[in-house]
Motif scaffolding. Sequence first.
Motif, PDB file in Angstrom:
ATOM      1  N   SER A 198       0.829  -1.199   0.000  1.00 31.33           N
ATOM      2  CA  SER A 198       0.000   0.000   0.000  1.00 31.33           C
ATOM      3  C   SER A 198       0.869   1.257   0.000  1.00 31.33           C
ATOM      4  CB  SER A 198      -0.948  -0.017   1.191  1.00 31.33           C
ATOM      5  OG  SER A 198      -0.240  -0.395   2.331  1.00 31.33           O
ATOM      6  N   HIS A 199       0.207   2.396  -0.006  1.00 30.22           N
ATOM      7  CA  HIS A 199       0.934   3.653  -0.111  1.00 30.22           C
ATOM      8  C   HIS A 199       0.568   4.536   1.070  1.00 30.22           C
ATOM      9  CE1 HIS A 199       3.050   6.808  -2.331  1.00 30.22           C
ATOM     10  NE2 HIS A 199       2.131   7.628  -1.831  1.00 30.22           N
ATOM     11  N   ALA A 200       1.576   5.021   1.778  1.00 29.43           N
ATOM     12  CA  ALA A 200       1.334   5.922   2.914  1.00 29.43           C
ATOM     13  C   ALA A 200       1.734   7.328   2.507  1.00 29.43           C
ATOM     14  CB  ALA A 200       2.151   5.477   4.120  1.00 29.43           C
ATOM     15  N   GLU A 201       0.934   8.286   2.927  1.00 32.98           N
ATOM     16  CA  GLU A 201       1.279   9.678   2.642  1.00 32.98           C
ATOM     17  C   GLU A 201       0.913  10.537   3.832  1.00 32.98           C
ATOM     18  OE1 GLU A 201       0.920  11.494  -1.445  1.00 32.98           O
ATOM     19  OE2 GLU A 201      -0.629  12.632  -0.389  1.00 32.98           O
ATOM     20  N   VAL A 202       1.843  11.400   4.227  1.00 31.23           N
ATOM     21  CA  VAL A 202       1.525  12.336   5.314  1.00 31.23           C
ATOM     22  C   VAL A 202       1.755  13.757   4.811  1.00 31.23           C
ATOM     23  CG1 VAL A 202       2.154  10.690   7.131  1.00 31.23           C
ATOM     24  CG2 VAL A 202       3.854  12.329   6.326  1.00 31.23           C
ATOM     25  N   THR A 203       0.935  14.661   5.346  1.00 32.39           N
ATOM     26  CA  THR A 203       1.076  16.080   5.004  1.00 32.39           C
ATOM     27  C   THR A 203       1.547  16.809   6.257  1.00 32.39           C
ATOM     28  OG1 THR A 203      -0.833  15.793   3.561  1.00 32.39           O
ATOM     29  CG2 THR A 203      -0.117  18.054   3.958  1.00 32.39           C
ATOM     30  N   VAL A 204       2.658  17.523   6.109  1.00 27.40           N
ATOM     31  CA  VAL A 204       3.216  18.228   7.276  1.00 27.40           C
ATOM     32  C   VAL A 204       2.786  19.698   7.253  1.00 27.40           C
ATOM     33  CG1 VAL A 204       5.199  16.678   7.501  1.00 27.40           C
ATOM     34  CG2 VAL A 204       5.403  18.711   6.055  1.00 27.40           C
ATOM     35  N   VAL A 250       4.869  13.753   2.169  1.00 24.52           N
ATOM     36  CA  VAL A 250       5.888  12.713   2.021  1.00 24.52           C
ATOM     37  C   VAL A 250       5.131  11.419   1.758  1.00 24.52           C
ATOM     38  CG1 VAL A 250       7.806  11.492   3.082  1.00 24.52           C
ATOM     39  CG2 VAL A 250       7.375  13.871   3.696  1.00 24.52           C
ATOM     40  N   GLY A 251       5.445  10.734   0.671  1.00 28.24           N
ATOM     41  CA  GLY A 251       4.748   9.497   0.343  1.00 28.24           C
ATOM     42  C   GLY A 251       5.735   8.341   0.269  1.00 28.24           C
ATOM     43  N   VAL A 252       5.262   7.152   0.580  1.00 26.45           N
ATOM     44  CA  VAL A 252       6.152   5.987   0.531  1.00 26.45           C
ATOM     45  C   VAL A 252       5.325   4.723   0.301  1.00 26.45           C
ATOM     46  CG1 VAL A 252       6.108   5.543   3.034  1.00 26.45           C
ATOM     47  CG2 VAL A 252       8.110   4.879   1.688  1.00 26.45           C
ATOM     48  N   THR A 253       5.904   3.760  -0.379  1.00 26.63           N
ATOM     49  CA  THR A 253       5.226   2.475  -0.575  1.00 26.63           C
ATOM     50  C   THR A 253       5.487   1.587   0.630  1.00 26.63           C
ATOM     51  OG1 THR A 253       5.537   2.696  -2.926  1.00 26.63           O
ATOM     52  CG2 THR A 253       5.013   0.511  -2.134  1.00 26.63           C
ATOM     53  N   VAL A 254       4.420   0.956   1.092  1.00 29.01           N
ATOM     54  CA  VAL A 254       4.515   0.135   2.302  1.00 29.01           C
ATOM     55  C   VAL A 254       4.277  -1.322   1.933  1.00 29.01           C
ATOM     56  CG1 VAL A 254       3.535  -0.237   4.598  1.00 29.01           C
ATOM     57  CG2 VAL A 254       3.509   2.047   3.598  1.00 29.01           C
ATOM     58  N   SER A 255       5.289  -2.157   2.128  1.00 25.47           N
ATOM     59  CA  SER A 255       5.063  -3.568   1.794  1.00 25.47           C
ATOM     60  C   SER A 255       4.669  -4.380   3.023  1.00 25.47           C
ATOM     61  CB  SER A 255       6.300  -4.164   1.125  1.00 25.47           C
ATOM     62  OG  SER A 255       7.436  -3.822   1.865  1.00 25.47           O
ATOM     63  N   ILE A 281       1.887   4.838  12.296  1.00 28.57           N
ATOM     64  CA  ILE A 281       2.603   5.902  11.586  1.00 28.57           C
ATOM     65  C   ILE A 281       2.426   7.223  12.330  1.00 28.57           C
ATOM     66  CG2 ILE A 281       2.658   7.253   9.429  1.00 28.57           C
ATOM     67  CD1 ILE A 281       1.758   4.699   7.951  1.00 28.57           C
ATOM     68  N   ILE A 282       1.182   7.501  12.709  1.00 31.31           N
ATOM     69  CA  ILE A 282       0.895   8.781  13.384  1.00 31.31           C
ATOM     70  C   ILE A 282       1.609   8.835  14.743  1.00 31.31           C
ATOM     71  CG2 ILE A 282      -0.953  10.211  14.380  1.00 31.31           C
ATOM     72  CD1 ILE A 282      -2.744   9.137  12.086  1.00 31.31           C
ATOM     73  N   ARG A 283       1.601   7.729  15.466  1.00 30.66           N
ATOM     74  CA  ARG A 283       2.293   7.700  16.774  1.00 30.66           C
ATOM     75  C   ARG A 283       3.788   7.968  16.595  1.00 30.66           C
ATOM     76  NH1 ARG A 283      -0.980   3.486  18.392  1.00 30.66           N
ATOM     77  NH2 ARG A 283       0.574   1.926  17.851  1.00 30.66           N
ATOM     78  N   ALA A 284       4.383   7.329  15.560  1.00 33.52           N
ATOM     79  CA  ALA A 284       5.835   7.505  15.345  1.00 33.52           C
ATOM     80  C   ALA A 284       6.165   8.955  15.004  1.00 33.52           C
ATOM     81  CB  ALA A 284       6.303   6.577  14.223  1.00 33.52           C
ATOM     82  N   THR A 333      -0.884  17.432   9.271  1.00 34.29           N
ATOM     83  CA  THR A 333      -2.294  17.827   9.131  1.00 34.29           C
ATOM     84  C   THR A 333      -3.120  16.717   8.502  1.00 34.29           C
ATOM     85  OG1 THR A 333      -1.820  18.801   6.981  1.00 34.29           O
ATOM     86  CG2 THR A 333      -1.785  20.298   8.874  1.00 34.29           C
ATOM     87  N   ASP A 334      -2.439  15.762   7.872  1.00 32.47           N
ATOM     88  CA  ASP A 334      -3.197  14.689   7.220  1.00 32.47           C
ATOM     89  C   ASP A 334      -2.303  13.461   7.087  1.00 32.47           C
ATOM     90  OD1 ASP A 334      -5.368  13.521   6.009  1.00 32.47           O
ATOM     91  OD2 ASP A 334      -4.905  14.286   4.001  1.00 32.47           O
ATOM     92  N   ALA A 335      -2.902  12.305   7.171  1.00 31.84           N
ATOM     93  CA  ALA A 335      -2.149  11.061   6.955  1.00 31.84           C
ATOM     94  C   ALA A 335      -3.091  10.035   6.348  1.00 31.84           C
ATOM     95  CB  ALA A 335      -1.593  10.548   8.276  1.00 31.84           C
ATOM     96  N   THR A 336      -2.621   9.326   5.311  1.00 31.95           N
ATOM     97  CA  THR A 336      -3.457   8.301   4.673  1.00 31.95           C
ATOM     98  C   THR A 336      -2.629   7.047   4.414  1.00 31.95           C
ATOM     99  OG1 THR A 336      -2.900   9.164   2.485  1.00 31.95           O
ATOM    100  CG2 THR A 336      -4.990   9.915   3.424  1.00 31.95           C
ATOM    101  N   LEU A 337      -3.323   5.931   4.387  1.00 31.01           N
ATOM    102  CA  LEU A 337      -2.703   4.654   4.005  1.00 31.01           C
ATOM    103  C   LEU A 337      -3.705   4.021   3.035  1.00 31.01           C
ATOM    104  CD1 LEU A 337      -0.295   2.762   4.690  1.00 31.01           C
ATOM    105  CD2 LEU A 337      -1.766   1.697   6.403  1.00 31.01           C
ATOM    106  N   ARG A 338      -3.312   3.883   1.776  1.00 33.82           N
ATOM    107  CA  ARG A 338      -4.269   3.422   0.751  1.00 33.82           C
ATOM    108  C   ARG A 338      -3.576   2.476  -0.216  1.00 33.82           C
ATOM    109  NH1 ARG A 338      -2.219   5.637  -3.539  1.00 33.82           N
ATOM    110  NH2 ARG A 338      -1.271   7.695  -3.434  1.00 33.82           N
ATOM    111  N   PRO A 339      -4.395   1.717  -0.993  1.00 32.21           N
ATOM    112  CA  PRO A 339      -3.772   0.883  -2.019  1.00 32.21           C
ATOM    113  C   PRO A 339      -3.041   1.783  -3.017  1.00 32.21           C
ATOM    114  CG  PRO A 339      -6.128   0.414  -1.815  1.00 32.21           C
ATOM    115  CD  PRO A 339      -5.867   1.627  -1.005  1.00 32.21           C
ATOM    116  N   PRO A 340      -1.997   1.292  -3.647  1.00 33.57           N
ATOM    117  CA  PRO A 340      -1.265   2.144  -4.590  1.00 33.57           C
ATOM    118  C   PRO A 340      -2.097   2.389  -5.848  1.00 33.57           C
ATOM    119  CG  PRO A 340      -0.464  -0.096  -4.727  1.00 33.57           C
ATOM    120  CD  PRO A 340      -1.456  -0.072  -3.605  1.00 33.57           C
ATOM    121  N   THR A 341      -1.794   3.472  -6.539  1.00 33.06           N
ATOM    122  CA  THR A 341      -2.406   3.661  -7.858  1.00 33.06           C
ATOM    123  C   THR A 341      -1.590   2.827  -8.847  1.00 33.06           C
ATOM    124  OG1 THR A 341      -0.953   5.471  -8.454  1.00 33.06           O
ATOM    125  CG2 THR A 341      -3.016   6.055  -7.319  1.00 33.06           C
TER     126      THR A 341
END
Length: 327
Positions: free
Chosen positions: A235-241, A271-276, A285-288, A297-305
Amino acid sequence: MTTTYAVLSEGLEKSYGEVRALRGLDLAVPEGTICGLLGPNGAGKTTAVRILTTLTAPTAGRALVAGHDVTRAPGAVRRSIGVTGQYASVDGDLTGRENLRLFARLAGLRGAAGRARADELLERFELTEAADRTASTWSGGMRRRLDLAAGLLARPRVLFLDEPTTGLDPAARDRIWTAVQELAGRSGGGGGTTVLLTTQYLEEADRLADDIVVVDGGRAVATGTPAELKSRIGSHAEVTVTHPDALTGAAAVLDRLTGGRPVLNGERLTVGVTVSDTGLTLPRIIRALDTAGIPVTDATLRPPTLDEVFLRLTRVREVAPEKEHAA
Ligand code: ATP
């Protein structure tokens, strides 16, 4: 039940002098399905299509289209296929109807049968109203639909679509997609045609293709349904700082958590990253990030495009030849 393959190739190779455009391409496209051939520039897609449509001979390997060998029975292959390209073969000086009637004659459909088939296709692609205007007055989307109709005149068993929507606006693209889906029998309207589609638009392959073959360096590097390919890379994780200064800190946290390669976007502050690791959750992720004192301000974990899948798969191939050298 045995599967019948409309397109089957084994170890297909093609060299142009020193250039090895195809290096053992295997394809297996079941009848009545849509196969999307994806790959970066120079991957070998056009070469594969040229071989499968009998325009050029393979250097090695073999290919069957509609059950006919492309080298031994090119005539039978040609009678079984339709080909439409990104460069519409429409003559602007003729009307839409005249264009289709001309193509009908070229396809061997003469007299009333050819005229009836041309009218039927004009109707099907919603071109009847404009049919008696010269094609030079038509929009790009209408010309492309006419091109598609021309490729279907002889009711081909296999249709080769080379980048069918390049340069079209979203609405025109959508109409082509619906037409292609109907051809393969997705939404009624007959169907049954096998479609081999080459495209640069991953969204197009995602929407249309039953199976995708990712071609790189003249070989198939991955094959599967769009969903299978996506699940293969995680999946793909993305956070907005909140501030550009926090980007590198967030990237370091994501790097540590995922072992991936975080991609920073300074404009969107993401910042986006692929999560295997399937065990990684959004709260972790948010705790870390919180522990590291990085406000988000935002964080998502979704299937990759499919774009992300594509970049990942083809990047893997880019490093492989070096490894081959080293071995
Ligand atoms: P694109 O997405 O850019 O159309 P492609 O995947 O269709 O790329 P091909 O056009 O099949 O790729 O090209 C594969 C390789 O073969 C490239 O390195 C290309 O330069 C080379 N090639 C293709 N046709 C010829 C030719 N007629 N003569 C020499 N080299 C060729």
